[in-house]
Scaffold this active site. Structure first.
Site, PDB file in Angstrom:
ATOM      1  CB  SER A 134      -0.966   0.314   1.270  1.00  0.00           C
ATOM      2  OG  SER A 134      -0.224   0.108   2.366  1.00  0.00           O
TER       3      SER A 134
ATOM      4  CE1 TYR B  44       6.381   6.984  11.135  1.00  0.00           C
ATOM      5  CE2 TYR B  44       5.863   9.182  11.421  1.00  0.00           C
ATOM      6  CZ  TYR B  44       6.217   8.178  10.448  1.00  0.00           C
ATOM      7  OH  TYR B  44       6.633   8.234   9.452  1.00  0.00           O
TER       8      TYR B  44
END
Length: 336
Positions: free
Chosen positions: A57, A200
């Protein structure tokens, strides 16, 4: 007219030209120069074996489609085999490859014990690995005080240690051949940091530090290029799949992505950076690109701006909107 005045006018003109280029840029100025005057991917990347992780993706998927038109051999890796097969079919339909040119290789980056076997499978299939694109990973949307420590471990295991492990398996082959490209899809959040994504950001900062250190260790192998690709917001499933307060819980929706850079444009600039062996590139529209530059040269101002934007970002997220959409939409640029 004196030489001093002429040189001064030339310097001023150059400054104005660079400023105008920057205002129109969707990448750092070195990358923009490479797009204008550099080597073309169509010339440089043909006949190579390219291994792409996170190919099911987003950026990885689009990278597979654009590479399939360049005459490369592709290795597509991710955890979801059905999605990889879908990407392969589309590559065959729209690209210049045959079935034998694409290897679907399921891979879990967190299962580091499988990486050596996977590397041997690629070498057995194609005999070489010219480019490794470390693209697999996940993002985060949650406040630190609300988030389980397991989420931070997952982000480090997947985004950082998984990438380091696969690189460690592939690098000896490149050293033996004295050539190769290791391209890591990092993020502008590997340079800056924002609210709701502390884990992150930490994993991306770690990747940047690791690969900069690895590059310095490979000085005896000038044929091996280490590249950090740092995109800003790009249209993909990264927000939908982002971790939240618990490992088993993700955001679950994409939000409004109309303000983000088109994935096709991001990948085209990635290919240009790969063709020109650029060591680090920033790919983003303004104001994100401007913030990256400010972060390098005016850090105090940048952190002040980040604190102001961070409050709004949290408010947007809590109200169910995309964290950045409401105040960056007016500055959106459209790309073909």
């Amino acid at each position: 007219m004196s030489w001093e005045l002429l040189l001064g006018l030339c310097a001023l003109l150059l400054l104005v030209v660079q400023l105008l280029r920057f205002l129109r840029a969707d990448g750092d100025l070195t990358l923009m120069w490479a797009e204008w005057q550099g080597r073309r991917p169509e010339w440089e990347l043909t006949d190579m074996v390219v291994w792409v992780t996170g190919a099911s993706s987003g950026i990885g998927e689009e990278l597979a489609y654009q590479l399939s038109k360049l005459g490369v051999s592709l290795v597509l890796s991710a955890r979801r085999v059905d999605e990889l097969e879908r990407v392969k079919r589309k590559c065959l339909e729209n690209g210049n490859l045959k079935g034998k040119d694409i290897l679907v290789l399921p891979l879990d980056l967190t299962n580091t014990s499988s990486h050596e076997v996977a590397t041997k499978a690629v070498l057995q299939e194609f005999g070489k690995i010219d480019i490794l694109v470390n693209n697999g990973g996940r993002s985060q949307r949650s406040l630190f005080v609300d988030t389980s420590l397991d989420v931070y471990k997952e982000l480090i295991d997947l985004n950082y240690l998984g990438t380091v492990s696969l690189t460690k398996c592939v690098l000896p082959h490149m050293i033996e051949r004295k050539q190769g490209k290791i391209v890591t899809v990092n993020s502008l959040m590997g340079i800056l940091s924002v609210s709701l994504a502390s884990g992150y950001c930490a994993s991306k900062h770690a990747l940047r530090g690791f690969f900069n250190g690895l590059r310095s260790e490979l000085g005896a192998y000038p044929g091996i290029t280490i590249s950090n690709i740092c995109p800003g917001p790009v249209q993909s499933n990264i927000v939908k799949n982002a971790l939240t307060e618990e490992v088993m819980k993700s955001v679950g929706n994409d939000g409004d992505q109309s303000y983000k850079m088109a994935t096709s444009r991001c990948v085209r600039l990635m290919l240009i950076s790969m063709a020109n062996d650029l060591k680090e590139v920033w790919i983003s529209d303004h104001p994100f690109l401007l913030l990256a530059y400010l972060g390098q040269y005016m850090p105090t101002l940048t952190w002040w701006l980040s604190s102001k934007l961070g409050k709004r970002r949290i408010e947007n997220f809590r109200s169910g909107m995309d964290a950045d959409f409401s105040y960056f939409k007016p500055l959106k640029k459209k790309h073909d």
